[in-house]
Design a protein around this motif. Sequence first.
Motif, PDB file in Angstrom:
ATOM      1  N   ALA A   1       0.849  -1.315  -0.012  1.00 27.40           N
ATOM      2  CA  ALA A   1       0.057   0.048   0.123  1.00 27.40           C
ATOM      3  C   ALA A   1       0.780   1.403  -0.013  1.00 27.40           C
ATOM      4  CB  ALA A   1      -0.848  -0.002   1.114  1.00 27.40           C
ATOM      5  N   ARG A   2       0.313   2.468  -0.562  1.00 25.62           N
ATOM      6  CA  ARG A   2       0.841   3.779  -0.475  1.00 25.62           C
ATOM      7  C   ARG A   2      -0.178   4.548   0.422  1.00 25.62           C
ATOM      8  NH1 ARG A   2      -0.322   3.128  -5.519  1.00 25.62           N
ATOM      9  NH2 ARG A   2      -1.612   4.732  -5.614  1.00 25.62           N
ATOM     10  N   ALA A   3       0.426   5.447   1.371  1.00 29.89           N
ATOM     11  CA  ALA A   3      -0.259   6.492   2.151  1.00 29.89           C
ATOM     12  C   ALA A   3      -1.169   6.973   1.032  1.00 29.89           C
ATOM     13  CB  ALA A   3       0.811   7.055   3.058  1.00 29.89           C
ATOM     14  N   LEU A   4      -2.276   7.580   1.734  1.00 31.51           N
ATOM     15  CA  LEU A   4      -3.126   8.739   0.989  1.00 31.51           C
ATOM     16  C   LEU A   4      -2.773   9.935   1.335  1.00 31.51           C
ATOM     17  CD1 LEU A   4      -6.832   7.266   1.744  1.00 31.51           C
ATOM     18  CD2 LEU A   4      -5.406   7.129  -0.223  1.00 31.51           C
ATOM     19  N   PRO A   5      -2.743  11.016   0.309  1.00 32.87           N
ATOM     20  CA  PRO A   5      -1.960  12.214   0.518  1.00 32.87           C
ATOM     21  C   PRO A   5      -3.123  13.264   1.025  1.00 32.87           C
ATOM     22  CG  PRO A   5      -3.006  12.018  -1.546  1.00 32.87           C
ATOM     23  CD  PRO A   5      -3.375  10.837  -0.907  1.00 32.87           C
ATOM     24  N   PHE A   6      -3.766  12.817   2.404  1.00 33.60           N
ATOM     25  CA  PHE A   6      -4.617  13.983   3.192  1.00 33.60           C
ATOM     26  C   PHE A   6      -4.019  14.058   4.598  1.00 33.60           C
ATOM     27  CE2 PHE A   6      -7.312  11.216   0.162  1.00 33.60           C
ATOM     28  CZ  PHE A   6      -7.723  12.011  -0.675  1.00 33.60           C
ATOM     29  N   PRO A   7      -4.417  15.389   5.366  1.00 32.18           N
ATOM     30  CA  PRO A   7      -3.963  15.189   6.514  1.00 32.18           C
ATOM     31  C   PRO A   7      -4.314  14.373   7.508  1.00 32.18           C
ATOM     32  CG  PRO A   7      -4.636  17.398   5.512  1.00 32.18           C
ATOM     33  CD  PRO A   7      -4.977  16.457   4.426  1.00 32.18           C
ATOM     34  N   GLY A   8      -3.401  13.729   8.202  1.00 30.19           N
ATOM     35  CA  GLY A   8      -3.982  12.990   9.214  1.00 30.19           C
ATOM     36  C   GLY A   8      -3.858  11.358   8.562  1.00 30.19           C
ATOM     37  N   ALA A   9      -3.608  11.232   7.479  1.00 29.46           N
ATOM     38  CA  ALA A   9      -3.568   9.752   6.940  1.00 29.46           C
ATOM     39  C   ALA A   9      -2.576   8.966   7.557  1.00 29.46           C
ATOM     40  CB  ALA A   9      -2.978  10.002   5.516  1.00 29.46           C
ATOM     41  N   LEU A  10      -2.925   7.645   7.631  1.00 35.56           N
ATOM     42  CA  LEU A  10      -2.050   6.742   8.241  1.00 35.56           C
ATOM     43  C   LEU A  10      -0.953   6.617   7.416  1.00 35.56           C
ATOM     44  CD1 LEU A  10      -4.889   3.914   9.581  1.00 35.56           C
ATOM     45  CD2 LEU A  10      -3.278   5.343  10.891  1.00 35.56           C
ATOM     46  N   PRO A  11       0.214   6.121   8.050  1.00 30.81           N
ATOM     47  CA  PRO A  11       1.355   5.862   7.189  1.00 30.81           C
ATOM     48  C   PRO A  11       1.208   4.365   6.393  1.00 30.81           C
ATOM     49  CG  PRO A  11       2.017   5.458   9.335  1.00 30.81           C
ATOM     50  CD  PRO A  11       0.556   6.095   9.432  1.00 30.81           C
ATOM     51  N   ALA A  12       1.893   4.266   5.109  1.00 33.64           N
ATOM     52  CA  ALA A  12       1.886   3.026   4.738  1.00 33.64           C
ATOM     53  C   ALA A  12       3.180   2.119   5.621  1.00 33.64           C
ATOM     54  CB  ALA A  12       2.396   3.084   3.142  1.00 33.64           C
ATOM     55  N   TRP A  13       3.074   0.916   5.223  1.00 35.79           N
ATOM     56  CA  TRP A  13       3.979  -0.031   6.018  1.00 35.79           C
ATOM     57  C   TRP A  13       5.454   0.479   5.636  1.00 35.79           C
ATOM     58  CZ3 TRP A  13       8.132  -3.322   4.766  1.00 35.79           C
ATOM     59  CH2 TRP A  13       8.584  -4.047   5.561  1.00 35.79           C
ATOM     60  N   LYS A  14       5.628   0.808   4.040  1.00 31.90           N
ATOM     61  CA  LYS A  14       7.029   0.859   3.564  1.00 31.90           C
ATOM     62  C   LYS A  14       7.470   2.285   4.091  1.00 31.90           C
ATOM     63  CE  LYS A  14       6.771  -2.188  -0.545  1.00 31.90           C
ATOM     64  NZ  LYS A  14       6.512  -2.402  -1.904  1.00 31.90           N
ATOM     65  N   ASP A  15       6.697   3.257   4.296  1.00 28.78           N
ATOM     66  CA  ASP A  15       6.988   4.329   4.947  1.00 28.78           C
ATOM     67  C   ASP A  15       7.633   4.132   6.329  1.00 28.78           C
ATOM     68  OD1 ASP A  15       5.916   5.844   2.669  1.00 28.78           O
ATOM     69  OD2 ASP A  15       3.900   6.264   3.874  1.00 28.78           O
ATOM     70  N   ARG A  16       6.849   3.277   7.126  1.00 25.58           N
ATOM     71  CA  ARG A  16       7.482   3.070   8.379  1.00 25.58           C
ATOM     72  C   ARG A  16       8.642   2.167   8.361  1.00 25.58           C
ATOM     73  NH1 ARG A  16       3.917   2.379  13.405  1.00 25.58           N
ATOM     74  NH2 ARG A  16       6.035   2.494  14.316  1.00 25.58           N
ATOM     75  N   PHE A  17       8.543   1.256   7.784  1.00 23.76           N
ATOM     76  CA  PHE A  17       9.645  -0.270   7.840  1.00 23.76           C
ATOM     77  C   PHE A  17      10.278  -0.502   6.606  1.00 23.76           C
ATOM     78  CE2 PHE A  17       5.772  -0.968  10.639  1.00 23.76           C
ATOM     79  CZ  PHE A  17       6.431  -0.584  11.904  1.00 23.76           C
ATOM     80  N   GLY A  18      10.053   0.423   5.423  1.00 24.58           N
ATOM     81  CA  GLY A  18      10.722  -0.210   4.019  1.00 24.58           C
ATOM     82  C   GLY A  18      12.057  -0.434   4.332  1.00 24.58           C
ATOM     83  N   ARG A  19      12.918   0.354   5.187  1.00 19.82           N
ATOM     84  CA  ARG A  19      14.320   0.210   4.987  1.00 19.82           C
ATOM     85  C   ARG A  19      14.949  -0.692   6.102  1.00 19.82           C
ATOM     86  NH1 ARG A  19      16.104   6.594   4.799  1.00 19.82           N
ATOM     87  NH2 ARG A  19      15.172   7.277   3.010  1.00 19.82           N
ATOM     88  N   ILE A  20      14.062  -1.315   6.829  1.00 25.56           N
ATOM     89  CA  ILE A  20      14.502  -2.704   7.720  1.00 25.56           C
ATOM     90  C   ILE A  20      15.020  -3.749   6.785  1.00 25.56           C
ATOM     91  CG2 ILE A  20      13.822  -4.179   9.497  1.00 25.56           C
ATOM     92  CD1 ILE A  20      12.058  -1.889  10.371  1.00 25.56           C
ATOM     93  N   MET A  21      16.027  -4.218   7.025  1.00 25.86           N
ATOM     94  CA  MET A  21      16.569  -5.332   6.343  1.00 25.86           C
ATOM     95  C   MET A  21      16.502  -6.494   7.077  1.00 25.86           C
ATOM     96  SD  MET A  21      17.495  -3.697   3.627  1.00 25.86           S
ATOM     97  CE  MET A  21      18.346  -5.223   2.623  1.00 25.86           C
ATOM     98  N   VAL A  22      16.608  -7.840   6.508  1.00 29.78           N
ATOM     99  CA  VAL A  22      16.512  -8.951   7.070  1.00 29.78           C
ATOM    100  C   VAL A  22      17.930  -9.356   7.619  1.00 29.78           C
ATOM    101  CG1 VAL A  22      16.129 -11.508   6.663  1.00 29.78           C
ATOM    102  CG2 VAL A  22      14.701  -9.978   5.456  1.00 29.78           C
ATOM    103  N   THR A  23      17.820  -9.827   8.755  1.00 36.20           N
ATOM    104  CA  THR A  23      19.368 -10.098   9.436  1.00 36.20           C
ATOM    105  C   THR A  23      19.514 -11.487   9.082  1.00 36.20           C
ATOM    106  OG1 THR A  23      18.749  -8.595  11.215  1.00 36.20           O
ATOM    107  CG2 THR A  23      20.503 -10.124  11.578  1.00 36.20           C
TER     108      THR A  23
END
Length: 334
Positions: free
Chosen positions: A311-333
């Motif tokens: 998913a991509r976040a909606l471009p509105f005030p107060g919209a929930l973040p997308a998973w990739k916005d919050r966690f997309g840079r986390i790599m598998v150990t």
Amino acid sequence: MKNLITDVPGVLVGNADSAAHATGVTVVLFNTPAAASVSILGGGPGVRDTALLDPEMTVEAVDALVLSGGSAFGLDAAGGVQAVLVERGRGFRIRDLTVPIVPQAILFDLANGGDKHWGRKPPYFDLGMAAVEAAAPDFALGTAGAGFGATTATLKGGLGSASTVTPSGFTVGAVVAVNAVGSVTIGDGPQFWAAPYEQEGEYGGLGQPVRVPKEALRPRLKGGVGENTTIAVVACDAALTKAQCRRIANAAHDGLARSIRPSHTPLDGDLVFAAATGRRPLPEPVYALNEIAVAAADCLARAVARGVYEARALPFPGALPAWKDRFGRIMVTP
């Protein structure tokens, strides 16, 4: 295999959505009429023409199934799908008339920031027409179709899909619009409740936490009464009766329970359609059906996680973040 419900022979999917209204429609179209039924376990469903899916009812097959945003307004979408299908000569024949059989389910996405002041004509009839005209083997996931405006308790929701082949060779797939009252990730972390069922890193490959903290088991709930509902279709290429489809739909709900915490509450209308295209006969009626039921539940759990992951976040005030916005840079150990 595309890892989509359209891997099931005879199944196409079309999306149509409106960025301004932050809503959309997804149509599962069958090349030939398919046996189908439905299982509703949430407390607040919104549906159209689902009574005919009961095994004892007369009509044996459906032409399409519709998933839509818009709450009750979205029920117009099935009419748009019917308008296109009747032009194609699809439907239940009565004398010289044709009535396309198009059951539908809706979810609530009216409070997501999009413009819902559409006046006397909500957009869903036209979106239904556009979605069925777009039906194809490939379709977008995440913020698309019925998942365009969907949300969860903590992250942007979306449209997900997955498929598999059973040991006996049946192809099984799922598509789901994830608009959950609960969360699909474990606590405040990036891992999905559906992690044990992931295949080939399809939703990040992060696996499970070594230990699930007690705090992560605390329910995270979104909104109020009626602002939720996760709706899905599972399909297979087996030759099944409506009663057997009902059994598959019942079992597939396990996929929602494995991937969303909580699910099936009084605050949502969680439901699953199950359909069978009839391309492959069952070698025997019990074990093979059990195999398909297990695969349907696993596919649906994976589809839920994929819907949020893509998913991509909606471009509105107060919209929930997308998973990739919050966690997309986390790599598998390793």
